[in-house]
Scaffold this active site. Sequence first.
Site, PDB file in Angstrom:
ATOM      1  N   SER A 113       0.796  -1.222   0.000  1.00  0.00           N
ATOM      2  CA  SER A 113       0.000   0.000   0.000  1.00  0.00           C
ATOM      3  C   SER A 113       0.830   1.275   0.000  1.00  0.00           C
ATOM      4  O   SER A 113       1.616   1.486  -0.910  1.00  0.00           O
ATOM      5  CB  SER A 113      -0.950  -0.049   1.185  1.00  0.00           C
ATOM      6  OG  SER A 113      -1.874   0.986   1.116  1.00  0.00           O
ATOM      7  N   HIS A 114       0.695   2.084   1.053  1.00  0.00           N
ATOM      8  CA  HIS A 114       1.371   3.385   1.085  1.00  0.00           C
ATOM      9  C   HIS A 114       2.816   3.280   1.568  1.00  0.00           C
ATOM     10  O   HIS A 114       3.514   4.284   1.608  1.00  0.00           O
ATOM     11  CB  HIS A 114       0.593   4.320   2.001  1.00  0.00           C
ATOM     12  CG  HIS A 114       0.467   3.755   3.381  1.00  0.00           C
ATOM     13  ND1 HIS A 114      -0.349   2.689   3.648  1.00  0.00           N
ATOM     14  CD2 HIS A 114       1.096   4.054   4.522  1.00  0.00           C
ATOM     15  CE1 HIS A 114      -0.235   2.377   4.920  1.00  0.00           C
ATOM     16  NE2 HIS A 114       0.637   3.179   5.477  1.00  0.00           N
ATOM     17  N   ASP A 282      -6.132   2.394  -3.191  1.00  0.00           N
ATOM     18  CA  ASP A 282      -7.364   2.324  -2.399  1.00  0.00           C
ATOM     19  C   ASP A 282      -7.600   3.566  -1.548  1.00  0.00           C
ATOM     20  O   ASP A 282      -8.700   3.801  -1.081  1.00  0.00           O
ATOM     21  CB  ASP A 282      -7.445   1.034  -1.565  1.00  0.00           C
ATOM     22  CG  ASP A 282      -6.253   0.842  -0.657  1.00  0.00           C
ATOM     23  OD1 ASP A 282      -5.329   1.676  -0.677  1.00  0.00           O
ATOM     24  OD2 ASP A 282      -6.231  -0.181   0.069  1.00  0.00           O
ATOM     25  N   ARG A 283      -6.548   4.373  -1.362  1.00  0.00           N
ATOM     26  CA  ARG A 283      -6.725   5.580  -0.548  1.00  0.00           C
ATOM     27  C   ARG A 283      -6.978   6.795  -1.431  1.00  0.00           C
ATOM     28  O   ARG A 283      -6.642   6.784  -2.621  1.00  0.00           O
ATOM     29  CB  ARG A 283      -5.475   5.857   0.275  1.00  0.00           C
ATOM     30  CG  ARG A 283      -5.185   4.787   1.287  1.00  0.00           C
ATOM     31  CD  ARG A 283      -4.078   5.220   2.222  1.00  0.00           C
ATOM     32  NE  ARG A 283      -3.846   4.169   3.201  1.00  0.00           N
ATOM     33  CZ  ARG A 283      -3.285   4.340   4.370  1.00  0.00           C
ATOM     34  NH1 ARG A 283      -2.859   5.536   4.718  1.00  0.00           N
ATOM     35  NH2 ARG A 283      -3.139   3.331   5.207  1.00  0.00           N
ATOM     36  N   LYS A 377     -11.645  -0.281  -0.017  1.00  0.00           N
ATOM     37  CA  LYS A 377     -11.762   1.157  -0.177  1.00  0.00           C
ATOM     38  C   LYS A 377     -11.257   1.486  -1.571  1.00  0.00           C
ATOM     39  O   LYS A 377     -10.518   0.710  -2.155  1.00  0.00           O
ATOM     40  CB  LYS A 377     -10.996   1.904   0.909  1.00  0.00           C
ATOM     41  CG  LYS A 377      -9.518   1.569   1.058  1.00  0.00           C
ATOM     42  CD  LYS A 377      -8.971   2.290   2.291  1.00  0.00           C
ATOM     43  CE  LYS A 377      -7.470   2.072   2.479  1.00  0.00           C
ATOM     44  NZ  LYS A 377      -7.187   0.872   3.278  1.00  0.00           N
TER      45      LYS A 377
HETATM   46  C1  VG1 Z   1      -3.482   1.686   8.401  1.00  0.00           C
HETATM   47  C2  VG1 Z   1      -4.713   2.544   8.608  1.00  0.00           C
HETATM   48  C3  VG1 Z   1      -5.963   1.712   8.426  1.00  0.00           C
HETATM   49  C4  VG1 Z   1      -5.949   1.049   7.047  1.00  0.00           C
HETATM   50  C5  VG1 Z   1      -4.668   0.258   6.875  1.00  0.00           C
HETATM   51  C6  VG1 Z   1      -4.534  -0.332   5.494  1.00  0.00           C
HETATM   52  O1  VG1 Z   1      -3.433   0.661   9.360  1.00  0.00           O
HETATM   53  O2  VG1 Z   1      -4.692   3.139   9.878  1.00  0.00           O
HETATM   54  O3  VG1 Z   1      -7.094   2.519   8.592  1.00  0.00           O
HETATM   55  O4  VG1 Z   1      -7.049   0.188   6.899  1.00  0.00           O
HETATM   56  O5  VG1 Z   1      -3.534   1.101   7.103  1.00  0.00           O
HETATM   57  O6  VG1 Z   1      -4.609   0.667   4.525  1.00  0.00           O
HETATM   58  P1  VG1 Z   1      -2.525   0.749  10.688  1.00  0.00           P
HETATM   59  O7  VG1 Z   1      -2.708  -0.559  11.388  1.00  0.00           O
HETATM   60  O8  VG1 Z   1      -1.141   1.017  10.250  1.00  0.00           O
HETATM   61  O9  VG1 Z   1      -3.058   1.922  11.468  1.00  0.00           O
HETATM   62  V1  VG1 Z   1      -3.684   0.485   3.133  1.00  0.00           V
HETATM   63  O10 VG1 Z   1      -4.129   1.660   2.007  1.00  0.00           O
HETATM   64  O11 VG1 Z   1      -2.157   0.580   3.797  1.00  0.00           O
HETATM   65  O12 VG1 Z   1      -4.017  -1.044   2.628  1.00  0.00           O
HETATM   66 CO    CO Z   2      -3.564   1.312   0.174  1.00  0.00          CO
END
Ligand code: VG1
Ligand code: CO
Length: 544
Positions: A113-114, A282-283, A377
Amino acid sequence: MNIATVGTAPFEGQRPGTSGLRKKVDVFRTPGYLENFVQAIFDTQADLRGGILVVGGDGRYYNREAVQVILRLAAANGVARAVVGQHGWLSTPAASCVIRKRRSQGGIILSASHNPGGPDGDFGIKFNVPNGGPAPEAVTEAIYARTRSIDRYLTIDAPETNLDRIGESRVGDMTVEVIDPVDDYVQLMQQLFDFERIHQLFNSGHFRMRFDAMHAITGPYATRILEQILGAEPGTVLNGTPLPDFGGGHPDPNLVHAAHLVELARGLQGVDFAAASDGDGDRNMVLGRDCFVTPSDSLAIMTANAHHIRGYQRGACGVARSMPTSQAADRVAEVLGIPCYETPTGWKFFGNLLDAGRITFCGEESFGTGSDHVREKDGLWSVLFWLNLLAVRRQSVRQIVDDHWRRFGRHYYTRHDYEGVDGHAAQGLVDSLRDRLAGLAGQSLGGRVVAYADDFAYTDPVDGSRSERQGLRIGFADGARLVYRLSGTGTEGATLRVYMEKYEPSPERQQQETQAAMADLIALADDLAGIRERTGRAAPDVIT
Ligand code: VG1
Ligand code: CO
């Protein structure tokens, strides 16, 4: 087909976190590491044998290699057909869309992801179930349990699949279908939104936008949809070519990592609308001119405006937000007379509510909004929702947001992240605060009366499954809240997230700068948990 049984031994720590298994690229390249986890999926998900498996990722470093490994294991484990995005690409929401559309038995999404990518960055893998959503905890726990006793994986000796050519080929007895990663997704968006109207908006000559794909997966999706179909001027999409290391950037759409976009939407010369997405698409971050829409507000505004959008004409049947997300959506639900659910952090907790038809929209403060159209998302969906809304209401983002606050009140909101904190220090902070929670209710803290204080636990209303220890929350009588939790997606040390929220019903006080408006709560959050003292940090690393 010659199936090889390869002996292996378990690796420590293959328990999926908030969203799949995320580790440094080096860890994933350890011989057997990826294979063990993937084999654990096949060993526990019996329906994949003889079934359809969707595979794709965000294009980050090691994506291609991983797809080849997965295809060989899939063939050896009896998968009948693998559907793969061209170049090994599929955004997370597009993967969800394809899994549903093809009635597949599941999908493997390759993404962290990010989190930054590249040889020194992060890699990740996630299993999605047939509804298109992230596997629920029972499934991820079964996969994890299997990784702890695994002693062999199955593979075949087969040449590399050409991932760049659309069409069918074979790996052993399995058919591999390489698809255009964008097509199915575009069709779904065309059903939900009024493309004609958005086209007119772009054509009007009075509307300019920029979308920053951050050299991640949404580049091809945004270029096709915004520029080629909707007629936005060329150059609307920035950083639209996916790169394995995201151009050295941090594909996290927030005020810190997409600061240049905030600049583009500033002042009289600023664009009317700006948005960005993350590594796997997704974000979303949404900005109007001189106006940042918090993700929590975005969810509330979508819910309140659903009837303006073709795909949601009948309005929302319900809404859900993750626990740390602001209560802005709760206010809307109350006024509309629809249910509002509070779930633990992570999209997997929305799946049952969406499947059961209890909610239309759901969202998280972490720049995630989505609906029942897929089970993830969805970054571009959110952008299109806003574009469609702007086109219908013929107002600016600023006007829409101000109008919303006047009607429902404003939930000032901020999240402070302390990254790479010593794991023991972070756990100590949370444990110590947890021990004191029971005595807080009724007390006055910094001039506010504590209405409740607990460690959030959730019982899924659809299947009764229970998830405990999902974050500490302290709610005040005036609607303000403090939430503390440790991240489940990081790969280095611990990340402490502190979420703060304050309700302001009066329009005269709704135009303050967020950090200033929340200074008292920010100080209280530090005092109460001893953040500086325990972490040795004078300030958070990221403020959103
Ligand atoms: C983070 C965010 C959470 C989100 C998750 C995956 O998790 O807070 O809201 O669902 O990332 O998003 P954490 O446990 O680091 O707080 V993504 O776009 O990284 O799949
Ligand atoms: Co993501």
